[in-house]
Structures are given as structure tokens and as C-alpha cells.
Design a protein around this motif. Sequence first.
Motif, PDB file in Angstrom:
ATOM      1  N   UNK B 543     -21.274  17.443 -92.140  1.00 41.89           N
ATOM      2  CA  UNK B 543     -21.172  18.536 -92.775  1.00 41.89           C
ATOM      3  C   UNK B 543     -20.670  18.294 -94.167  1.00 41.89           C
ATOM      4  N   UNK B 544     -20.162  19.405 -94.282  1.00 45.22           N
ATOM      5  CA  UNK B 544     -19.508  19.488 -96.002  1.00 45.22           C
ATOM      6  C   UNK B 544     -18.673  20.671 -96.381  1.00 45.22           C
ATOM      7  N   UNK B 545     -18.056  20.986 -97.276  1.00 44.20           N
ATOM      8  CA  UNK B 545     -17.477  22.114 -97.726  1.00 44.20           C
ATOM      9  C   UNK B 545     -17.682  22.159 -99.456  1.00 44.20           C
ATOM     10  N   UNK B 546     -18.236  23.428 -99.415  1.00 42.70           N
ATOM     11  CA  UNK B 546     -18.269  23.655-100.963  1.00 42.70           C
ATOM     12  C   UNK B 546     -17.374  24.782-101.660  1.00 42.70           C
ATOM     13  N   UNK B 547     -16.833  24.525-102.754  1.00 42.67           N
ATOM     14  CA  UNK B 547     -16.011  25.392-103.559  1.00 42.67           C
ATOM     15  C   UNK B 547     -16.929  26.381-103.833  1.00 42.67           C
ATOM     16  N   UNK B 548     -16.525  27.861-103.610  1.00 42.55           N
ATOM     17  CA  UNK B 548     -17.564  28.760-104.045  1.00 42.55           C
ATOM     18  C   UNK B 548     -17.310  28.911-105.602  1.00 42.55           C
ATOM     19  N   UNK B 549     -15.984  29.043-105.960  1.00 38.36           N
ATOM     20  CA  UNK B 549     -15.675  29.305-107.364  1.00 38.36           C
ATOM     21  C   UNK B 549     -16.303  28.389-108.418  1.00 38.36           C
ATOM     22  N   UNK B 550     -16.048  27.105-107.935  1.00 38.20           N
ATOM     23  CA  UNK B 550     -16.424  25.970-108.631  1.00 38.20           C
ATOM     24  C   UNK B 550     -18.081  26.253-108.894  1.00 38.20           C
ATOM     25  N   UNK B 551     -18.819  26.290-107.853  1.00 41.12           N
ATOM     26  CA  UNK B 551     -20.193  26.425-108.000  1.00 41.12           C
ATOM     27  C   UNK B 551     -20.685  27.357-109.153  1.00 41.12           C
ATOM     28  N   UNK B 552     -19.972  28.674-109.090  1.00 40.44           N
ATOM     29  CA  UNK B 552     -20.273  29.723-109.981  1.00 40.44           C
ATOM     30  C   UNK B 552     -19.860  29.360-111.412  1.00 40.44           C
ATOM     31  N   UNK B 553     -18.592  28.468-111.564  1.00 38.60           N
ATOM     32  CA  UNK B 553     -18.110  28.376-112.863  1.00 38.60           C
ATOM     33  C   UNK B 553     -18.993  27.139-113.497  1.00 38.60           C
ATOM     34  N   UNK B 554     -19.205  26.175-112.693  1.00 38.12           N
ATOM     35  CA  UNK B 554     -20.174  24.853-113.387  1.00 38.12           C
ATOM     36  C   UNK B 554     -21.470  25.402-113.456  1.00 38.12           C
ATOM     37  N   UNK B 555     -22.029  26.176-112.685  1.00 38.48           N
ATOM     38  CA  UNK B 555     -23.578  26.742-112.851  1.00 38.48           C
ATOM     39  C   UNK B 555     -23.493  27.466-114.145  1.00 38.48           C
ATOM     40  N   UNK B 556     -22.288  28.228-114.615  1.00 35.68           N
ATOM     41  CA  UNK B 556     -22.432  29.103-115.793  1.00 35.68           C
ATOM     42  C   UNK B 556     -21.661  28.315-117.001  1.00 35.68           C
ATOM     43  N   UNK B 557     -21.105  27.121-116.803  1.00 40.13           N
ATOM     44  CA  UNK B 557     -20.480  26.266-117.571  1.00 40.13           C
ATOM     45  C   UNK B 557     -19.062  27.008-118.024  1.00 40.13           C
ATOM     46  N   UNK B 558     -18.306  27.657-117.216  1.00 42.76           N
ATOM     47  CA  UNK B 558     -17.193  28.420-117.765  1.00 42.76           C
ATOM     48  C   UNK B 558     -16.066  27.776-118.041  1.00 42.76           C
ATOM     49  N   UNK B 559     -15.211  28.020-118.759  1.00 43.14           N
ATOM     50  CA  UNK B 559     -14.165  27.166-119.105  1.00 43.14           C
ATOM     51  C   UNK B 559     -13.072  26.893-117.700  1.00 43.14           C
TER      52      UNK B 559
END
Lengths: 576, 576
Positions: B543-559
Motif C-alpha cells: 500500500x501507501x500513504x499520501x499526505x493530503x496537504x502536500x498534494x494540494x500544496x505542491x499541485x498549486x506550488x504554494x509556499x
Amino acid sequence: MASEQPNETPTNPAIPAPSAEAGPCDEAAAPSKKGAKKAEAKAKKEAEKARKAAEREAAAAATAAVAAEDHAKDNYGEITKDKKIEAETMHLRDLGEEYIGKSIKLRAWIQNSRMQGAKMAFVELREEGSWTVQGVVAASPEGKPVSRQMVKWIGGLNLESFVAVEATVQKPLEPVKSCKVSGYELHLTKVYLVAPAPEMLGLGLAAASRAVGKLDDEEVGEGLEAKLEGVSITETTPAASLATHLNNPAMHKRAPVSQAIADIRIAVEDLFCEYLKERRFKKFHPPSLIAAASEGGANVFRLPYFEKECFLAQSPQFYKQFEIAGGRKRVYCVGPVFRAENSNTPRHMTEFIGLDLEMEIEEHYHEVMHMLEGVLLHIFKGLATNCREEIDLVRTVYPSEEFLLPEGGKEIRLTFAEGQALLRAEGPSEYANVRDDEDMSTAQEKALGALIRKKYNTDFYVLDKFPTDARPFYAMPDPENPEVTNAYDFFMRGQEILSGGQRLHLSHELEKTIRSKGLDPNQPGLKEYCEVLKSVGCPPHGGGGIGLDRVVAWYLNLPSVQLVADYPRTPKRLSP
Amino acid sequence: MASEQPNETPTNPAIPAPSAEAGPCDEAAAPSKKGAKKAEAKAKKEAEKARKAAEREAAAAATAAVAAEDHAKDNYGEITKDKKIEAETMHLRDLGEEYIGKSIKLRAWIQNSRMQGAKMAFVELREEGSWTVQGVVAASPEGKPVSRQMVKWIGGLNLESFVAVEATVQKPLEPVKSCKVSGYELHLTKVYLVAPAPEMLGLGLAAASRAVGKLDDEEVGEGLEAKLEGVSITETTPAASLATHLNNPAMHKRAPVSQAIADIRIAVEDLFCEYLKERRFKKFHPPSLIAAASEGGANVFRLPYFEKECFLAQSPQFYKQFEIAGGRKRVYCVGPVFRAENSNTPRHMTEFIGLDLEMEIEEHYHEVMHMLEGVLLHIFKGLATNCREEIDLVRTVYPSEEFLLPEGGKEIRLTFAEGQALLRAEGPSEYANVRDDEDMSTAQEKALGALIRKKYNTDFYVLDKFPTDARPFYAMPDPENPEVTNAYDFFMRGQEILSGGQRLHLSHELEKTIRSKGLDPNQPGLKEYCEVLKSVGCPPHGGGGIGLDRVVAWYLNLPSVQLVADYPRTPKRLSP
């Protein structure tokens, strides 16, 4: 060719036949000791290793000798890279007429097995919850896929081992009553052991599939004995205690009844979210770690947090309100909440999943009550249609009456005072003097539930206008009568599943109420809370919090919420 | 009649015009002291109370005198039971031609207001995130609904107060460029104050709607300055620091950019669940409270638990595996996980939402990798179509390039060794000697991300076969090469968002690996874990574990991930 001896015990396919059982599995050897002892142990180990290697060689030679005579030797045994099944993978739920005569691949657990002489064995295979099928394996002369050795090996596999099989689908002579898939059987041509189970199971599937025998709570809850009385426990398989179930999570969860309860639980959560999403509610995630014991400080877990201290949230209350202040008109959340309450009852856990919502109020707080009634009715109706099979399966183990809903879809709402009046007038004599300004006990709630069921023919109802002293500081007082609040509880079969109400949205009124409760609006936790509400204009709002596990437990009339939570946490249980 | 003076500043409707701002709101008076001081304070309080009451009376009398001359006095003021709006409630998103000339009711925030002489005012009203409309109020002679006093009162309302208004819908002379609803305006006939905002906001909406000015982390992350450079910060509204944003959650959340980020975050979670449900994954809830520090003991929060000690789960790893052992073929969960790591970087939080899955493996662990790639591609594609408007809005505040996906839907997978080889060959000179058996640093990962983007034109890729020393004890070794594992990380724009792999499913192999890592399989936590896997036959799984906030932050390239979490928790932040 169909088998001549289908497994013929006519039992409920939901409850597997009894099997061998024992105490918890043996533990591994103790770890090695330090220093000299270590060296000694090492030497001993080496000697032991050498001895074992010799043994293994001898055994391998013997096996090889036997294997040499075994024309089916490649068709069974522990799985290795070379042991492959080329046939297409099939799932039992998909098994139909078009598969007859075809070779398929299946990965499943050995639920039961039975030798029929030395040349034939019947193996009950289970896949995906409660899907079971009869496997047949019969030795044939050279050139055919099955040998006597293979039959013996299969018959000797430990129950609950996981295997990959190749088989031909056939119609049995008679339906196989003991299996969910009764119209087909599998004639096994290859059986590879993927993961062996231990010889002795800590909890057999038969016991795991029966009602728990003992709850081991201080307060077992009225009517539990009665509830468990009607339960069918065969003489050969004694019921296991709740503790034994929970100490053996893998076997407890493999029981079809556990899988059905888990599926119903998922359905409740999904129905909750579905209803709210359709009504423009937005999901968010409140924090579990918070800086102060928000609601007075009792029953809260506290922990060191770097140089500071921190607490585990008892509810998402403040954060739901911050979302409303932050301009989200309607919000909901699903997540764990924590209560450090030393309550050992069938309805308390120290960690449980809350289904929470909060919404702006336009005219009256009954808009919120109506929304909460709506989402719960949506859940009840959704369960009755989408989870019929699961509910029926649970009832074969934990019998219960159908959950009664108010007729014609209209809600049953009583004020707290009306509830007390009903108790005084028609309840047991000890409740002849209950007061309108004091909260109800659990026993009182149950007695009232029975009265309401008789009078209104419903297991689901609301008590509104709780007395001010029974509600937290953030509850909005009734503008007509400051003795009571715009706050309510929801009940299922006489047990509380939801608490909610309108909140004070004006910070000066909130601070006044905090003071009137003997608290200080400047104390940690309350200060930050008041500041957020003071920092902007926050519209009127209200909401409620539902205990997920309670909804499922009381809907099915289960003896404990611990049979619903995936990994229940109580003052006495933290593991596994 | 359309107004003659539409608000004409041609700005981006997503970014409100600047407004008055100040430090955090004043705090309430300090709590009263004990004993004598208490009595004294009480007396003082009483006197003060009497004085205030007298003042109030005088003010009321004065107001009454003015009101007597005010023909519109019932059409404005603080809301009371008698002040009602009978018109139908409307939401700005629904406003259309059919409403022209009609009287409607709206509940909204005052986003901006401007007096035009003494007889007219323009009020920008905001509802549901970023829906804004221009309100016009003009005094008319007796008999008409608006008086001079009413205009003055409305013009004096504090920004971000919440009001209920009655209005007639009209077409403006020119489109109102400053509002999202530019084709209509509201001629206000009643304005009631439902919840006042303070005179000074801790964070104004204009600043809240701009990019944060300062992250205040030890490590601000490469490229942050560059990222923030392109951001449009008007001269009149200085950027507020991240800390100011988070200290003023209600205002921070009211900014359209924050609402858009929150909506994108919900979409990611929903897309994750949707994809897995369709593939027969079952949801469950792992516990947060656990009996032992499961993964070695570092960076774990511990707390007293009745007579015992307990820990906060760092991941649902063990419980996902218990579900597989318990007969659920595919499971997922969404919930908080906790890391007591003193890391003050834009990518670390002490509590965050994990999106986790675990599934049976039939033939090869790449089945799991494929599922994880599938769910992430489903998320990326879903965002690009369902959240176009939100993404574009975020980009007006935090500019970023479109997130690149591998062409033709094919996945980009490199082994860890291939990644290191690429770094050695084409990366910065300091990476000329990176080794295949040592884990990468964050800087290395980012450098590799840049190389892969150049070479494969993608921001999303997988590194497979991590070295054994870089993975936990439960990772399955590669059967061909014991130096590496069947384990992988997933990356977005050169930053890790997922860790996963195949797990050891046979308890004897697991115990062997635990020992080889210098741990004891009988230590608390590990013992219970091994016992569950030993108690039954557990099929191969991963399996695997995804960090929800990281996905959003890096998708939008937020600081920072702190701009994504609803209530971020870091070593320095526990509140609000």
C-alpha cells in the motif's frame, strides 16, 4: 463430473461449522541475553542450526523420494516463483453459468476441510467476506492433475490458511447448502499455499461468527442478558467473550457478521456525507491537538508538546464554529474525538468517530434540527434498502426488531419538559418526581424511550429545549424562557446518539454566559475561542454531533459499541 | 432605476480593495481577584453597572428622539424579533434575469462601503466565498423606504459585519467590475445588522486575500522568494505574515483564495475516495491512541492513559495490515496522523491528514504501485476539470505553472539507483558521488525532480526499489536483490508526497527482519503486531500513504502546507 459427496450439513451459510480452537498462539522464543550468555547462546544456536540443516536435508531427500513417485508434485505445495496458475482470476461473487467447465484461478481462505477416505477431500473456500464455495479434490491415476499425496497435503492444511487454486467449475449433484455459492463447486487442479495459518487459532471462525458471550463491562446495560438469550450458540462451539474477539482481531474481523457490521458502518458514514454534500455542506478537518482543554477541563487527555502542554480535542465544536465565522455557510466533518472518561459501559469509548455538522441559521434553530433529522432519516432509509442483506445477516447472530421510524415521515419532537412529564405520569414509580431543570440519567432516557415507542410507535425521536444547567456555556438560551436552551438530543431506542443546538454567536453574550457558569472567558482555550468570534461578525448558527458507532450499534440493537468500532479504545483496552 | 455611480475601480474581483486594518482585537478586562479584592471589585462593578445603565437610558432617549423624525426607522438597525424581511431568500450564485425588478432577501457580509455625499452609499456585499454584489442605498423623501439617517447608519457599519437585507434587483448602468456578480446590483430597502464586526480587524480581507509575506520557518524552502516575487501586492495593502493569517482564522478563511484552496483540498479527498470505492476498496478508521510506539519510538507523542501510557499513531500502517489479515481485500482510510518531530519547514506539520490504502497483491507489488499512480492521476485530472475556477483563482494570488503529467498517460518510474545515476551524471556537482545504498536528502530530491522534469516533461513520477537501509522493518526485500526493497516514493515537483511498498506478510520473515534492524520482535508494539500477522494466514499485500496537504500544496506550488491544512499544527503552533 459433479462430486458425489457434497458437504451436506444444512447450516446457515453465515455461520461456519465449528472448528478446532485453542488459546492464543504461542509466543516466539525469548530474546538472547548479554555478554557471556550471548556467546554461549550463539554457540548453541550454531549447533542447533547445523542439526536442523541436517534434518532438513534428510527430510528433503525423503520428500524427493516420495515426490519422484508423485505425478502431481508440481500442482501443490508452498507457492514459489515457479508455481504459477495461468488461468484467469475469478471472484466468487461473479461466478455464473458461463464459467461451467472452464478453468479459473481463485485466491481464498480454507474455511473448512474434510477428508473422504484417502483419495478425496472437500475444502470450503472463502473469499471477500462471506463468499464461500465447495472445493473438491479427488486423486486420479497418472496423467491426471491430482495425486493421493496431493489430496493428503490439502486435507492437512491448517484452517484459515490462504491459498491460490486452479479449478474447473462444475455443477454439484445437489446444491451445497453450507456455502453461499451453492450452485457451483470447484474441482481443484492446483493448490498452492500462499500464507499458512497456525495449527491452533486463538479464535476459530465458528466462535468468531457467533454472538459474544460476555462483555466484561462494569455496566453491561439493561437487557443485555435478554438480548443474548435468543442467540443461537451451538453446543459444540462455545461463545467467546468480547475480550477474546478483540484480542484476535484478524479472526474476529473474518467472521461474516463482523464484515457485515463494518459494511453497515461505512454505509452510515457515506449516507451522512452524501446527504450533506447535496445540500452544499463543505467538509473540513478540525485538529485533534489543541492548546487548551476547551470545555471545562474534565475528561480530557493531556500530553507534553515540545516545551508546552497540549490536549486531545473532545469535540470539533469550536472549530466548526470558526468555519462558520470564516464564511463557510455549512460545514461537516468526520473524525476521531477523545474522552478521558473512566466509563466502562457498552456505550462509552475513549476514542470514537464523530459525525459533526454546523450551519448558519436563517430564521430559527429548528432549521438545524430539521437538517439533522433529515440526515438521520436518510441514513435509516438508506440502510434499510442498501444494506438489507448485511442487516439480515447480523440479525441471524444478534436478533433484533426492525428499527421503527415515525409514520408518514413526520418527526417526533418533545420538549425536555414534556419528556419529564411523560415519565412522571406514565413511567416507573421511581421517576414520579423527576424535575424539568435537571438532566436525565441513562436509565431515565431508556424508560422514556420505551414510553415513546408505545405511544408514537417510533425508535427515533428528539428531545428539545434542554434545561440551561444541563448544557455547556456555548448553548443559546431560549429567548422566551432563559431556564431552557435552544438545544436538543436525538435518541435511538431510548439511547442518546446526538447532542446539538444553537450556539451563542455574539461574543459579548457568550462571555456573559461563560461567566454565569463560573468560568473565566480569559482562561486558556476560552480566550482564543471568544477572540475568534469577536474578531468578525459571525452569523447565527447551530449544529450537532453524532456518534457513528452508537448509530450502528443501536440501529442493530447490538450489545456494545465495541462490536462496531474498527479498533475500540476503552479505559482498559489500547491494543491491538 | 440603475445607480449612477457604480463602483468603478477595475480590480480583480478575487482580491477585495484595501480596507482599514489594525493589530489583534483588544482583550476583555482581566478576571476579578480573590477575597477582599473580590468584594471591592464587586462594589465597583455595581457602580459601573448603574452608571452604564444611566448612560444607556440617555442614549436610548436620544435615539428615540432622532428616530421619531426618521421615516425609515423600521427599515434598519440591529436585528430584533420585530424586524423581519418577508421576501424570499436568494443566493448570489442563482441571481439571473428573472429576478430583475423583484424584491429579494439576502444575508451577507459587508465587504466594502463608500458614502457618496450624505444621501447615498455603495455597499459591497459578499456571500458564500467569493460571491460579491454591489448594493446601493439612496435616501428618498418620506414614504420611501430609505432615509438620510439610514444611509448614514449603513455607511458606518464596520466591514465584515453580517447583515440581512431586503433589496430590489436592478441592472447597473455599467457592469460592476469590482464584483463577481457584475451584471446586477441590489437597491437596498431594508438593512438589519445580524452580527457586528469589530471596528478594527486583526487582518483585513484585502491582506487576507494576498499572498503571505513571511513564512517564519527555519527553512523557508528553496525558491520561495522567487515564488513570492511574482505576487501582486498593492502598495496600499502590505502583505501579512503567515502567522498573522493563522492568528486570525476567521478573516484568513474568508479570503476567496483560502476558500478556493479549501475547496481544492476537499476535491482531492473526494477524488481519492471515489476512485477507490469504485475499485471495491472498503473504508475503515484506524485508532489514533495506540499502546506502543510502533515504528521504533522516535518522533512519537506520548501521554498518560489512566494507569498506563499511550501513544499517538504516526501512521495507520499496522492497522491497515490487520484489515488485510482480517479478510478485507482492499482498504483505505482518511484521518489524522501525528509526528512529534521538531521540524519547522514549509512541508512538516505535527498533525496532518493521511490518505492511506492497502491491498492484497495477486502476482506482483507493481499492482499496488499501479493503483496508487491511478488514484493520483485521477486526482490530478479531476482537479484540472472540476476545480478549474478555484485553481485559476489561487494562481492570481500564488502564481504557478500548470502541473505537468506524463504524456499519453504512461507512468514515469525510475529505480532509486537510476535516480541516483541521473543525479551523478547530470545533477549539480555536489551530487557527483551520491550512493545507491543511502537515502536522498530533500535537496537531492528537488534536484532530481528538476532533471526528471527536463528529461521526461513531468512533475509526477515514482522512485522504486529504495535501499533496504532507507526503509522500515516491514518493507519486503526485493527477492532478486536483498540490498533493495519492493518499496517506492512518489513525487510532485521534486517533493515526496507518498511512501509505500510491499510488506512482509509471513510472520517468521517479519521477525527475522525486525531482528536484522537491531529491534526486538518481543518489544511492546512490535509483539502485538507480529502476533496478529502470525495468528492467521495473511496474504501478500502492499500500500501507501499520501499526505493530503502536500498534494494540494505542491499541485498549486504554494509556499507552505500550512496554507492548506484547515488548522495547521506545528512545533510552534497549537492555536487557534
